[in-house]
Design a protein around this motif. Sequence first.
Motif, PDB file in Angstrom:
ATOM      1  N   MET A  50       0.835  -1.181   0.000  1.00 20.90           N
ATOM      2  CA  MET A  50       0.000   0.000   0.000  1.00 20.90           C
ATOM      3  C   MET A  50       0.885   1.252   0.000  1.00 20.90           C
ATOM      4  N   ILE A  51       0.479   2.233  -0.748  1.00 20.86           N
ATOM      5  CA  ILE A  51       1.156   3.529  -0.792  1.00 20.86           C
ATOM      6  C   ILE A  51       0.289   4.530  -0.045  1.00 20.86           C
ATOM      7  N   GLU A  52       0.911   5.258   0.889  1.00 20.71           N
ATOM      8  CA  GLU A  52       0.204   6.288   1.645  1.00 20.71           C
ATOM      9  C   GLU A  52       0.830   7.638   1.309  1.00 20.71           C
ATOM     10  N   ARG A  53      -0.012   8.600   0.958  1.00 17.66           N
ATOM     11  CA  ARG A  53       0.445   9.942   0.607  1.00 17.66           C
ATOM     12  C   ARG A  53      -0.121  10.936   1.624  1.00 17.66           C
ATOM     13  N   LEU A  54       0.739  11.768   2.173  1.00 16.87           N
ATOM     14  CA  LEU A  54       0.322  12.742   3.179  1.00 16.87           C
ATOM     15  C   LEU A  54       0.560  14.156   2.668  1.00 16.87           C
ATOM     16  N   HIS A  55      -0.388  15.031   2.974  1.00 19.01           N
ATOM     17  CA  HIS A  55      -0.302  16.437   2.548  1.00 19.01           C
ATOM     18  C   HIS A  55      -0.162  16.517   1.032  1.00 19.01           C
ATOM     19  N   THR A  56      -1.084  15.892   0.347  1.00 17.53           N
ATOM     20  CA  THR A  56      -1.051  15.830  -1.118  1.00 17.53           C
ATOM     21  C   THR A  56      -1.741  17.045  -1.730  1.00 17.53           C
ATOM     22  N   ALA A  57      -1.058  17.668  -2.647  1.00 19.67           N
ATOM     23  CA  ALA A  57      -1.599  18.783  -3.418  1.00 19.67           C
ATOM     24  C   ALA A  57      -1.555  18.392  -4.890  1.00 19.67           C
ATOM     25  N   LYS A  76       0.568  19.105  -7.320  1.00 22.64           N
ATOM     26  CA  LYS A  76       1.847  18.733  -7.924  1.00 22.64           C
ATOM     27  C   LYS A  76       2.691  17.784  -7.097  1.00 22.64           C
ATOM     28  N   MET A  77       2.395  17.617  -5.786  1.00 21.69           N
ATOM     29  CA  MET A  77       3.243  16.736  -4.984  1.00 21.69           C
ATOM     30  C   MET A  77       2.600  16.424  -3.645  1.00 21.69           C
ATOM     31  N   SER A  78       3.163  15.426  -2.993  1.00 22.01           N
ATOM     32  CA  SER A  78       2.838  15.096  -1.609  1.00 22.01           C
ATOM     33  C   SER A  78       4.070  15.428  -0.773  1.00 22.01           C
ATOM     34  N   LYS A  79       3.861  15.875   0.473  1.00 14.76           N
ATOM     35  CA  LYS A  79       5.010  16.166   1.332  1.00 14.76           C
ATOM     36  C   LYS A  79       5.689  14.893   1.806  1.00 14.76           C
ATOM     37  N   ILE A  80       4.892  13.825   1.988  1.00 12.93           N
ATOM     38  CA  ILE A  80       5.420  12.529   2.429  1.00 12.93           C
ATOM     39  C   ILE A  80       4.737  11.442   1.610  1.00 12.93           C
ATOM     40  N   VAL A  81       5.517  10.493   1.124  1.00 13.38           N
ATOM     41  CA  VAL A  81       4.965   9.286   0.506  1.00 13.38           C
ATOM     42  C   VAL A  81       5.593   8.110   1.239  1.00 13.38           C
ATOM     43  N   LYS A  82       4.726   7.204   1.745  1.00 12.35           N
ATOM     44  CA  LYS A  82       5.196   6.041   2.508  1.00 12.35           C
ATOM     45  C   LYS A  82       4.856   4.766   1.742  1.00 12.35           C
ATOM     46  N   HIS A  83       5.848   3.855   1.690  1.00  6.99           N
ATOM     47  CA  HIS A  83       5.634   2.594   0.988  1.00  6.99           C
ATOM     48  C   HIS A  83       6.663   1.567   1.464  1.00  6.99           C
ATOM     49  N   ASN A  84       6.194   0.398   1.846  1.00  5.39           N
ATOM     50  CA  ASN A  84       7.080  -0.715   2.226  1.00  5.39           C
ATOM     51  C   ASN A  84       8.155  -0.324   3.236  1.00  5.39           C
ATOM     52  N   GLY A  85       7.786   0.423   4.257  1.00  4.82           N
ATOM     53  CA  GLY A  85       8.733   0.766   5.303  1.00  4.82           C
ATOM     54  C   GLY A  85       9.688   1.894   4.972  1.00  4.82           C
ATOM     55  N   VAL A  86       9.443   2.580   3.851  1.00  6.89           N
ATOM     56  CA  VAL A  86      10.305   3.700   3.460  1.00  6.89           C
ATOM     57  C   VAL A  86       9.440   4.951   3.283  1.00  6.89           C
ATOM     58  N   ALA A  87       9.897   6.056   3.877  1.00  8.38           N
ATOM     59  CA  ALA A  87       9.228   7.353   3.733  1.00  8.38           C
ATOM     60  C   ALA A  87      10.078   8.243   2.836  1.00  8.38           C
ATOM     61  N   PRO A 112      15.137  32.519  -6.116  1.00  4.96           N
ATOM     62  CA  PRO A 112      16.479  33.106  -6.057  1.00  4.96           C
ATOM     63  C   PRO A 112      17.030  33.273  -4.638  1.00  4.96           C
ATOM     64  N   GLU A 113      16.158  33.449  -3.638  1.00  2.32           N
ATOM     65  CA  GLU A 113      16.639  33.651  -2.267  1.00  2.32           C
ATOM     66  C   GLU A 113      17.044  32.352  -1.564  1.00  2.32           C
ATOM     67  N   LEU A 114      16.703  31.209  -2.163  1.00  2.00           N
ATOM     68  CA  LEU A 114      17.042  29.924  -1.539  1.00  2.00           C
ATOM     69  C   LEU A 114      18.522  29.604  -1.719  1.00  2.00           C
ATOM     70  N   LYS A 115      19.115  29.088  -0.638  1.00  2.00           N
ATOM     71  CA  LYS A 115      20.535  28.754  -0.649  1.00  2.00           C
ATOM     72  C   LYS A 115      20.787  27.256  -0.503  1.00  2.00           C
ATOM     73  N   VAL A 116      19.801  26.505   0.050  1.00  2.00           N
ATOM     74  CA  VAL A 116      20.000  25.079   0.314  1.00  2.00           C
ATOM     75  C   VAL A 116      18.654  24.358   0.306  1.00  2.00           C
ATOM     76  N   GLU A 117      18.665  23.131  -0.194  1.00  2.00           N
ATOM     77  CA  GLU A 117      17.476  22.273  -0.213  1.00  2.00           C
ATOM     78  C   GLU A 117      17.935  20.846   0.036  1.00  2.00           C
ATOM     79  N   VAL A 118      17.092  20.068   0.726  1.00  2.00           N
ATOM     80  CA  VAL A 118      17.421  18.673   0.993  1.00  2.00           C
ATOM     81  C   VAL A 118      16.239  17.789   0.635  1.00  2.00           C
ATOM     82  N   ILE A 119      16.561  16.610   0.112  1.00  2.00           N
ATOM     83  CA  ILE A 119      15.572  15.558  -0.184  1.00  2.00           C
ATOM     84  C   ILE A 119      15.962  14.364   0.681  1.00  2.00           C
ATOM     85  N   ILE A 120      15.022  13.878   1.475  1.00  2.00           N
ATOM     86  CA  ILE A 120      15.288  12.822   2.449  1.00  2.00           C
ATOM     87  C   ILE A 120      14.487  11.567   2.135  1.00  2.00           C
TER      88      ILE A 120
END
Length: 114
Positions: A1-8, A10-21, A100-108
């Motif tokens: 099962m795939i669980e999507r949280l805070h879905t808009a 263009k994207m979801s803030k969290i997608v959970k599947h098979n023990g991985v977020a 333009p004002e952003l200096k750093v972004e992370v994908i976890i």
Amino acid sequence: MIERLHTAEKMSKIVKHNGVAYLCGQVGEGDTVTAQTIEMLSRVDALLAEAGSSRKQILQAIIWLADINDVAEMNAVWNAWMPKGFAPARACGEAKLGRPELKVEVIITAAYED
């Protein structure tokens, strides 16, 4: 099962599947790399907690800097935030970020317990 949280449209803030977020890219506000990194990682903490995960369960981090010369400043915050002995697989590169004002972004990607 795939669980999507805070879905808009263009994207979801969290997608959970098979023990991985999978978290969407996180950024922070502020005038410096340090300020933005602190806020960005605070947002990561909140999303990890909501996903049932934590810093110690991060599997991979992909970090983008608007200027790769800021890596030491970002790493100082990252190293203080990451628990010793739990460093994930990580990549860090330079990229043009979404605003333009952003200096750093992370994908976890992190494990979670059901």
